[in-house]
Design an enzyme around this catalytic site. Sequence first.
Site, mmCIF file in Angstrom:
data_model
loop_
_atom_site.group_PDB
_atom_site.id
_atom_site.type_symbol
_atom_site.label_atom_id
_atom_site.label_comp_id
_atom_site.label_asym_id
_atom_site.label_seq_id
_atom_site.Cartn_x
_atom_site.Cartn_y
_atom_site.Cartn_z
ATOM 1 N N GLU A 151 -18.731 -18.143 -1.952
ATOM 2 C CA GLU A 151 -18.449 -17.527 -3.032
ATOM 3 C C GLU A 151 -16.877 -16.766 -2.312
ATOM 4 O O GLU A 151 -16.375 -16.133 -2.413
ATOM 5 C CB GLU A 151 -18.702 -16.528 -3.054
ATOM 6 C CG GLU A 151 -18.427 -15.808 -4.707
ATOM 7 C CD GLU A 151 -19.207 -14.365 -5.195
ATOM 8 O OE1 GLU A 151 -18.852 -14.450 -6.442
ATOM 9 O OE2 GLU A 151 -19.638 -13.144 -4.307
ATOM 10 N N GLU A 259 -23.081 -10.875 -13.920
ATOM 11 C CA GLU A 259 -22.963 -10.349 -12.775
ATOM 12 C C GLU A 259 -21.503 -9.097 -13.664
ATOM 13 O O GLU A 259 -20.685 -9.058 -12.870
ATOM 14 C CB GLU A 259 -22.312 -11.098 -11.501
ATOM 15 C CG GLU A 259 -22.103 -9.209 -10.355
ATOM 16 C CD GLU A 259 -21.266 -10.424 -9.274
ATOM 17 O OE1 GLU A 259 -21.397 -9.711 -7.443
ATOM 18 O OE2 GLU A 259 -20.351 -11.709 -9.816
#
Length: 289
Positions: A151, A259
Amino acid sequence: MTNNNNDDRIDSYLLAANIGFCFNEFPFLERIKCASEAGYYGIEVAFPYEEASSKDLKTELDKYNLEITLINSYPNENLGFAAVPNQQEEFLEIWEKSYTYAVEVGCPLIHIMAGKFNDNDNLELYKTTFINNLTTILPEAHEKNLTIVLEPMNRIDFPNYYLNSNVLAVEIINQVKNNVSEQYHSNIGLQFDFYHTQINEGNLSHLFHKYYDLIQHVQISQVHPINRRHEPDYSGEINYSYIFKLFSDCNYNKWIGAEYKPSKENSFETLSWREKYIPSNINAYSRTL
């Protein structure tokens, strides 16, 4: 997931609540119940290790019939060691702790954190180290039926974090694939975070299309210059009505991690984005599929 639409678009989304951010007005394990009551299919959490034992977390997940979709590698102050030169022993210790926990709770994805660099460091050495470390652990990930994801994180919230662009992440993923047998290729992929990508690179739809075949997981939250990372329908830069249409048009059928940091003290009051952005004919978060 089933697909009955004539236009070959998906008829459901797999939404996972990030319980590191959402429902954090409740004790950690109670957030599993909250996610279930809110109608999510699953959860994700960056760092569960010190919050609950793998046994206790698995018990709650089974109790509420939720899947855990993603965890980060075991934390440290440096945000990982995977790319940090001369830290292979420390990295492998983190890897062992991470995959052990993931296997015990039934989590299929581990975000391997790269670590931070110092301003005068040789970043090519970081790249080589990252590639070598991922190449080393990929066969073990395959053996344990785990997928490693990378990520990229943004330079504002995470200055000096090594992996800070999708271009770099994809370059590293492809090089690792070149280093290993083809049977391991499906055990590494990209975690595409719309928040980080908007801040670092923009051009969201182009990059999502460009790297679609590598994407194993996406995460969503709004980008605002002051109140940075709230729910998708908070005022900000990203048009999530368009993004969810993008998911549908691309037939995206992997997990979508919510998120975000709720803008209200009661996380349940920040869920209206699902009804706003998801077409009524798409079963977005009903637990009855």
